[in-house]
Design an enzyme around this catalytic site. Structure first.
Site, mmCIF file in Angstrom:
data_model
loop_
_atom_site.group_PDB
_atom_site.id
_atom_site.type_symbol
_atom_site.label_atom_id
_atom_site.label_comp_id
_atom_site.label_asym_id
_atom_site.label_seq_id
_atom_site.Cartn_x
_atom_site.Cartn_y
_atom_site.Cartn_z
ATOM 1 C CB VAL A 281 -0.967 -0.002 1.215
ATOM 2 C CG1 VAL A 281 -1.816 1.252 1.220
ATOM 3 C CG2 VAL A 281 -1.858 -1.241 1.183
ATOM 4 C CE LYS B 258 -7.097 -5.792 6.936
ATOM 5 N NZ LYS B 258 -6.855 -5.965 5.528
ATOM 6 C CD GLU C 173 -13.872 5.265 2.575
ATOM 7 O OE1 GLU C 173 -14.501 6.266 2.913
ATOM 8 O OE2 GLU C 173 -14.380 4.123 2.551
ATOM 9 C CB VAL D 117 -13.985 -1.126 5.354
ATOM 10 C CG1 VAL D 117 -15.114 -2.061 4.899
ATOM 11 C CG2 VAL D 117 -13.874 -1.142 6.866
ATOM 12 C CB ILE E 70 -15.408 0.030 -2.064
ATOM 13 C CG1 ILE E 70 -15.097 -1.065 -3.084
ATOM 14 C CG2 ILE E 70 -16.887 0.360 -2.065
ATOM 15 C CD1 ILE E 70 -15.764 -2.400 -2.782
ATOM 16 C CD GLU F 251 -4.271 -9.466 4.940
ATOM 17 O OE1 GLU F 251 -3.296 -9.072 5.575
ATOM 18 O OE2 GLU F 251 -5.009 -8.698 4.298
ATOM 19 C CE LYS G 69 -10.906 -5.962 4.822
ATOM 20 N NZ LYS G 69 -10.633 -6.856 3.680
HETATM 21 P P1 NAP Z 1 3.150 -4.792 3.627
HETATM 22 O O1 NAP Z 1 3.289 -4.927 2.159
HETATM 23 O O2 NAP Z 1 3.588 -5.923 4.496
HETATM 24 O O3 NAP Z 1 3.908 -3.455 4.069
HETATM 25 C C1 NAP Z 1 4.132 -3.124 5.416
HETATM 26 C C2 NAP Z 1 5.210 -2.061 5.457
HETATM 27 O O4 NAP Z 1 5.419 -1.650 6.797
HETATM 28 C C3 NAP Z 1 6.570 -2.535 4.927
HETATM 29 O O5 NAP Z 1 7.183 -1.537 4.183
HETATM 30 C C4 NAP Z 1 7.362 -2.809 6.225
HETATM 31 O O6 NAP Z 1 8.759 -2.626 6.048
HETATM 32 C C5 NAP Z 1 6.807 -1.733 7.120
HETATM 33 N N1 NAP Z 1 6.901 -2.086 8.531
HETATM 34 C C6 NAP Z 1 6.296 -3.099 9.184
HETATM 35 N N2 NAP Z 1 6.618 -3.076 10.487
HETATM 36 C C7 NAP Z 1 7.460 -2.038 10.653
HETATM 37 C C8 NAP Z 1 8.164 -1.490 11.771
HETATM 38 N N3 NAP Z 1 8.057 -2.024 12.985
HETATM 39 N N4 NAP Z 1 8.945 -0.411 11.571
HETATM 40 C C9 NAP Z 1 9.064 0.155 10.351
HETATM 41 N N5 NAP Z 1 8.441 -0.298 9.253
HETATM 42 C C10 NAP Z 1 7.640 -1.398 9.412
HETATM 43 O O7 NAP Z 1 1.627 -4.501 4.032
HETATM 44 P P2 NAP Z 1 0.491 -3.866 3.098
HETATM 45 O O8 NAP Z 1 -0.148 -4.953 2.308
HETATM 46 O O9 NAP Z 1 1.013 -2.683 2.412
HETATM 47 O O10 NAP Z 1 -0.611 -3.465 4.199
HETATM 48 C C11 NAP Z 1 -0.439 -2.317 4.994
HETATM 49 C C12 NAP Z 1 -1.742 -2.029 5.747
HETATM 50 O O11 NAP Z 1 -2.776 -1.781 4.808
HETATM 51 C C13 NAP Z 1 -2.264 -3.169 6.628
HETATM 52 O O12 NAP Z 1 -2.895 -2.617 7.762
HETATM 53 C C14 NAP Z 1 -3.283 -3.859 5.744
HETATM 54 O O13 NAP Z 1 -4.265 -4.569 6.478
HETATM 55 C C15 NAP Z 1 -3.870 -2.654 5.042
HETATM 56 N N6 NAP Z 1 -4.508 -2.964 3.771
HETATM 57 C C16 NAP Z 1 -3.819 -3.616 2.821
HETATM 58 C C17 NAP Z 1 -4.398 -3.872 1.602
HETATM 59 C C18 NAP Z 1 -3.647 -4.585 0.517
HETATM 60 O O14 NAP Z 1 -4.200 -4.774 -0.558
HETATM 61 N N7 NAP Z 1 -2.395 -4.984 0.714
HETATM 62 C C19 NAP Z 1 -5.718 -3.452 1.366
HETATM 63 C C20 NAP Z 1 -6.405 -2.748 2.358
HETATM 64 C C21 NAP Z 1 -5.774 -2.504 3.566
HETATM 65 P P3 NAP Z 1 9.613 -3.627 5.089
HETATM 66 O O15 NAP Z 1 9.093 -3.378 3.710
HETATM 67 O O16 NAP Z 1 11.016 -3.185 5.242
HETATM 68 O O17 NAP Z 1 9.333 -4.996 5.591
HETATM 69 N N1 HSE Z 2 -6.491 -10.058 2.248
HETATM 70 C C1 HSE Z 2 -7.471 -9.044 2.103
HETATM 71 C C2 HSE Z 2 -8.513 -9.558 1.123
HETATM 72 C C3 HSE Z 2 -6.809 -7.753 1.619
HETATM 73 O O1 HSE Z 2 -8.350 -10.666 0.593
HETATM 74 O O2 HSE Z 2 -9.510 -8.900 0.898
HETATM 75 C C4 HSE Z 2 -7.576 -6.510 1.914
HETATM 76 O O3 HSE Z 2 -7.858 -6.329 3.251
#
Ligand code: NAP
Ligand code: HSE
Length: 431
Positions: free
Chosen positions: A15, A106, A130, A133, A137, A191, A206
């Site tokens: 993200v 979330k 926003e 969830v 959307i 995930e 959510k």
């Molecule tokens: P991600 O790809 O695992 O990215 C997490 C980032 O946070 C990485 O850059 C990581 O560093 C950094 N990080 C984690 N712990 C840290 C710490 N203690 N100190 C400093 N940096 C730290 O996760 P993501 O998929 O982007 O998701 C991020 C958030 O968005 C989550 O809450 C997730 O539920 C939410 N979300 C994600 C999506 C999706 O499609 N992925 C959709 C909706 C919501 P490194 O890169 O160096 O490991």
């Molecule tokens: N793992 C989640 C999904 C990503 O499948 O919808 C967004 O929260």
């Protein structure tokens, strides 16, 4: 444009990189819409050596997330690290410092939302979520603002892309659960630990957030009744199809008299319901309100660019407020409605039994339903030799009675196995 707001980005993974890219691509429009230039000044990650594939300012990247929050050259914070801690501590500190926060987390909002909202209110700054969830959307803002004058009765969502993808593949391609999960992982929908997806934790978090807004009641993720899709079988899907349904993992928040019901579980959904057409990893939320009637919100629930769209929208919102020393609408918890126990749920049920195919079995099964006050709406049998599968759909019944029926059926000698029990969500205003 002279005015500038400086952003501290906590996390630059899926993200976070999407957010950096979108802020750069839309720079001019975003500045014009906000009334100030938005500039990322600090970025926290765990591994500072890894190339992020996006242009970050020299010297911005650090593994000291707390220093980003504290920095004098950070006016607002975006938290896209994920997890309860240290994300929670960092957000609390940012709010204490009077810095607005935008988060996609979330898990955190569904568990610590009320405390964080109170902190934000005390500090007089925004906490926006926003993206927490259903990714791209818009649903938080519609529930909190656009529908604030209406009375919401029910929200039904497909809020997890991974499970919707798995169920779509099982339904349309006859893929097994394991094969479909492996594909979802390869495509990056799941995930890191897919348990959060397949066991329904992600959708439950959510659901809690959506229910809190829809019913002005603080709902904790743990209060959401939850079942995952791990035990959904090819037979369930085949029988659903034959009866005119599809199997979906639904997140349902509904008002029932002076209580609310919050639940996440797989369910039979009529093929002609708008949510039945939501395929693959798409998400959708169907809202029933007194004045607005039925509304449906549909789109990408995950992924770098879709989620960044929601995050950047929030960033512009909170930036506008910051420039005016104002803040957006707050969460309301004034109704504090009690949560109805799952045993008191009233809906229809599908029951699949493996039975001995011999005289009197159907009668004994029917008697067991009757003895517990559960009325049968449909029944048929298929099978060969001495074994049969008995498919039953009940009329609207109380969940506690249905559970007692299932327990009693397991003790009937001719019933080899209660193979499946699933809720049938066929009524528009079922409770
Ligand atoms: P991600 O790809 O695992 O990215 C997490 C980032 O946070 C990485 O850059 C990581 O560093 C950094 N990080 C984690 N712990 C840290 C710490 N203690 N100190 C400093 N940096 C730290 O996760 P993501 O998929 O982007 O998701 C991020 C958030 O968005 C989550 O809450 C997730 O539920 C939410 N979300 C994600 C999506 C999706 O499609 N992925 C959709 C909706 C919501 P490194 O890169 O160096 O490991
Ligand atoms: N793992 C989640 C999904 C990503 O499948 O919808 C967004 O929260």
């Amino acid at each position: 444009m002279d005015r500038e707001l400086r952003i501290g980005l906590l996390g630059c993974g899926t993200v976070g990189t999407g957010v950096v890219a979108l802020l750069q691509q839309g720079e001019e429009d975003i500045a014009a819409r906000t009334g100030a230039r938005l500039r990322i000044t600090r970025v926290a990650v765990r591994d500072t050596a890894r190339d992020r594939g996006v242009a970050l300012p020299d010297g911005a990247i650090t593994d000291d997330a707390a220093s980003v929050v504290e920095a004098d050259d950070v006016d607002l914070v975006i938290e896209v690290m994920g997890g309860r801690e240290p994300a929670g501590e960092l957000i609390r500190r940012a709010l204490e410092l009077g810095k607005p926060v935008v988060t996609a987390n979330k898990e955190l909002i569904a568990t610590e939302g009320p405390e964080l909202f109170a902190l934000a209110q005390e500090a007089g700054v925004d906490l926006a979520y926003e993206a927490a969830v259903a990714g791209a959307i818009p649903i938080i803002k519609p529930l909190k603002e656009s529908l604030a004058g209406d009375h919401i009765r029910r929200v039904v969502g497909i809020l997890n892309g991974t499970t919707n993808y798995i169920l779509t593949k099982m339904t349309e391609d006859g893929t097994t659960y394991e094969e479909a999960l492996a594909e979802a992982k390869e495509l990056g929908y799941a995930e890191a630990d897919p348990t959060a997806d397949v066991a329904g934790h992600d959708a439950a978090a959510k659901c809690a957030i959506v229910a809190s807004l829809a019913f002005d009641t603080a709902v904790h993720g743990e209060q959401v009744y939850r079942e995952g899709i791990e035990s959904v079988s090819a037979t369930d899907i085949r029988v659903a199809d034959r009866l005119g349904y599809v199997v979906k993992l639904l997140a349902i928040a509904s008002e029932v008299e002076d209580q609310m019901a919050v639940r996440v579980h797989p369910a039979f959904l009529p093929k002609d319901h708008p949510l039945a057409a939501v395929r693959d990893a798409y998400n959708a939320i169907y809202v029933e309100a007194d004045a607005a009637g039925e509304l449906m919100f549909y789109g990408h629930g995950a992924g770098a660019a879709p989620t960044a769209s929601a995050v950047v929208g929030d960033v512009i919102d909170v930036s506008r407020n910051l420039l005016q020393t104002a803040r957006g609408p707050v969460e309301s918890e004034h109704r504090a409605q009690p949560i109805r126990p799952i045993e008191d749920l009233q809906t229809q049920y599908f029951v699949l039994l493996d039975v001995d195919d011999q005289p009197g079995v159907l009668a004994e099964v029917a008697l067991t339903f009757g003895a517990h006050g559960v009325s049968i709406a449909q029944v048929w049998q298929e099978g060969d030799d001495d074994h049969a599968q008995l498919v039953l759909v009940t009329h609207r019944s109380r969940e506690g009675d249905l559970r007692a029926t299932a327990d009693a059926l397991a003790d009937v000698a001719a019933v080899r196995r209660v193979a499946s029990v699933m809720r049938v969500e066929s009524e528009v205003f079922s409770s």
